[in-house]
Design an enzyme around this catalytic site. Structure first.
Site, PDB file in Angstrom:
ATOM      1  N   LYS A 214      50.995  32.722  29.049  1.00  0.00           N
ATOM      2  CA  LYS A 214      49.822  33.422  28.730  1.00  0.00           C
ATOM      3  C   LYS A 214      50.176  34.639  27.411  1.00  0.00           C
ATOM      4  O   LYS A 214      50.892  35.430  27.436  1.00  0.00           O
ATOM      5  CB  LYS A 214      49.594  34.528  29.833  1.00  0.00           C
ATOM      6  CG  LYS A 214      48.098  35.484  29.427  1.00  0.00           C
ATOM      7  CD  LYS A 214      47.576  36.152  30.748  1.00  0.00           C
ATOM      8  CE  LYS A 214      46.468  37.152  30.240  1.00  0.00           C
ATOM      9  NZ  LYS A 214      45.701  37.804  31.429  1.00  0.00           N
TER      10      LYS A 214
ATOM     11  N   LYS B  41      47.206  29.803  28.156  1.00  0.00           N
ATOM     12  CA  LYS B  41      46.089  30.612  27.978  1.00  0.00           C
ATOM     13  C   LYS B  41      46.216  31.357  26.416  1.00  0.00           C
ATOM     14  O   LYS B  41      47.259  31.946  26.506  1.00  0.00           O
ATOM     15  CB  LYS B  41      45.834  31.541  29.049  1.00  0.00           C
ATOM     16  CG  LYS B  41      44.588  32.321  28.661  1.00  0.00           C
ATOM     17  CD  LYS B  41      44.415  33.532  30.239  1.00  0.00           C
ATOM     18  CE  LYS B  41      43.208  34.432  29.914  1.00  0.00           C
ATOM     19  NZ  LYS B  41      43.379  35.629  30.787  1.00  0.00           N
TER      20      LYS B  41
HETATM   21  C1  PBG Z   1      43.444  39.915  32.892  1.00  0.00           C
HETATM   22  C2  PBG Z   1      42.872  38.682  32.322  1.00  0.00           C
HETATM   23  C3  PBG Z   1      42.310  38.438  30.981  1.00  0.00           C
HETATM   24  C4  PBG Z   1      41.740  37.151  31.409  1.00  0.00           C
HETATM   25  C5  PBG Z   1      41.886  36.812  32.486  1.00  0.00           C
HETATM   26  N1  PBG Z   1      42.588  37.608  33.123  1.00  0.00           N
HETATM   27  C6  PBG Z   1      42.229  39.252  29.888  1.00  0.00           C
HETATM   28  C7  PBG Z   1      43.562  40.096  29.307  1.00  0.00           C
HETATM   29  O1  PBG Z   1      44.611  39.550  29.565  1.00  0.00           O
HETATM   30  O2  PBG Z   1      43.422  40.911  28.765  1.00  0.00           O
HETATM   31  C8  PBG Z   1      40.945  36.792  30.037  1.00  0.00           C
HETATM   32  C9  PBG Z   1      39.962  35.715  30.095  1.00  0.00           C
HETATM   33  C10 PBG Z   1      39.016  35.224  28.961  1.00  0.00           C
HETATM   34  O3  PBG Z   1      39.262  36.082  27.951  1.00  0.00           O
HETATM   35  O4  PBG Z   1      38.418  34.588  29.123  1.00  0.00           O
HETATM   36  N2  PBG Z   1      44.565  39.923  33.743  1.00  0.00           N
END
Ligand code: PBG
Length: 334
Positions: A202, A256
């Site tokens: 991530k 991601k």
């Molecule tokens: C937070 C989380 C995020 C997303 C999924 N879970 C955002 C972040 O890490 O700030 C992002 C999903 C998206 O942008 O569609 N734990």
């Protein structure tokens, strides 16, 4: 692979592109409706669907509408939904205790969906960002995102979600040691069959902006998430995170964002051979949607092209806000 090709004019590769039938016959990858995971935003209220300014076409749904939409999705062949709550500001606290409240919005939604649609898989995020006013995924103590105390919160949150009926727990927080901590908490409470899809690779991405708007954390985030999410420049490190998460008990791993990180998807699948998923995140959704709204591209065509790209890069499945559109398009295929 044998790279010595016959040459023109005996080799005419266009022969295999001449009709839809022949193109499909030699197609190397396929996208099925069951490859799609649909992320849904949930809000309090009844019969309520609220617009998300930065994600046109996506709305936050109250529990009753979410159940109805989940039911439609299941009927369209989608097997899994991922639920994200817009938590009342009043319920966001320093200690994040709403995250493991058995009656939290997301747990109530999960119970309702599993009661009415027991076969539909429900995936729930485990992280603190919807539950504190700083918008951070970990506990914040004196301005610092503290690792080890967060693990205890994640354990409690994961167990409360398993008790509500979640099939898949998705640790999205990027604290060190989280997957092992969550796995042992689930096992200790008898949830040995609840699986973990870890947000392993991530990245600290600007493409998450609209998501923060959707869950009501926009404007709350103090600083950025670079002390825990990955540097977009690092592919080896992403692979190390995947290795670590698998070692700690992740059943499935995720990359991601998606489209800017297809190289990571390919490496992860090739190096680990584990069930691999990509999250086509909110900013990617908004980008394609905006292009289509401006009349620059055809929405359905770019959606399908982007989704097959994930499959080609080695992903087994994709989390995408386009899931309903894609499922409708795929209806006649699988
Ligand atoms: C937070 C989380 C995020 C997303 C999924 N879970 C955002 C972040 O890490 O700030 C992002 C999903 C998206 O942008 O569609 N734990």
């Amino acid at each position: 692979m044998n790279r010595s090709l016959p040459s023109f004019p005996s080799y005419r590769p266009r022969r295999l592109r001449g009709s839809r039938g022949i193109r499909q016959l030699v197609s190397e990858t396929a996208l099925r409706r069951s490859d799609l995971i649909w992320p849904i935003f949930i809000c309090e209220g009844r019969n309520l669907a609220t617009d998300i300014q930065s994600m046109p076409g996506v709305r936050r749904l109250s529990i009753d509408l979410a159940v109805a939409e989940a039911s439609n999705a299941a009927a369209m062949g989608i097997q899994c939904v991922a639920l994200f709550p817009e938590v009342d500001i009043a319920k966001r606290t320093l200690d994040c205790r709403e995250a493991w409240n058995p009656d939290s919005l997301i747990n109530r939604t999960t119970r309702r969906i599993k009661a009415q649609l027991p076969d539909l898989l429900v995936m729930l995020d485990v992280a603190m960002d919807p539950y504190n006013l700083a918008g951070h995924d970990g506990l914040v103590v004196d301005g610092v995102i503290v690792n080890d105390p967060t693990l205890e919160c994640l354990r409690k949150q994961a167990v409360s979600h398993a008790e509500a009926g979640a099939d898949i727990i998705g640790p999205s927080d990027m604290m060190d040691g989280r997957v092992g901590a969550i796995r042992s908490a689930l096992d200790e409470c008898g949830f040995t069959d609840v699986s973990i899809m870890s947000y392993s690779a991530k990245f600290a991405s600007a493409f998450y902006g609209p998501f923060r708007d959707a869950i009501g954390s926009e404007g709350l985030l103090t600083g950025d998430k670079k002390t825990y999410q990955l540097n977009p420049a690092n592919a080896d490190e992403a692979c190390r995170m995947v290795a670590r998460d698998i070692q700690e008990g992740a059943d499935m791993v995720m990359v991601k964002p998606g489209m800017p990180y297809l190289d990571i998807c390919r490496r992860v699948k090739s190096e680990f051979g584990f069930p691999t998923f990509a999250y086509q995140v909110s900013g990617e959704y908004a980008m394609l949607y905006a292009l289509a709204e401006a009349g620059i591209v055809d929405l359905e065509s770019v959606v399908m092209e982007s989704l097959i790209a994930f499959r080609r890069a080695g992903c087994d499945g994709i989390l995408t806000y386009f899931a309903p559109i894609a499922a409708r398009m795929l209806r006649s295929y699988d």
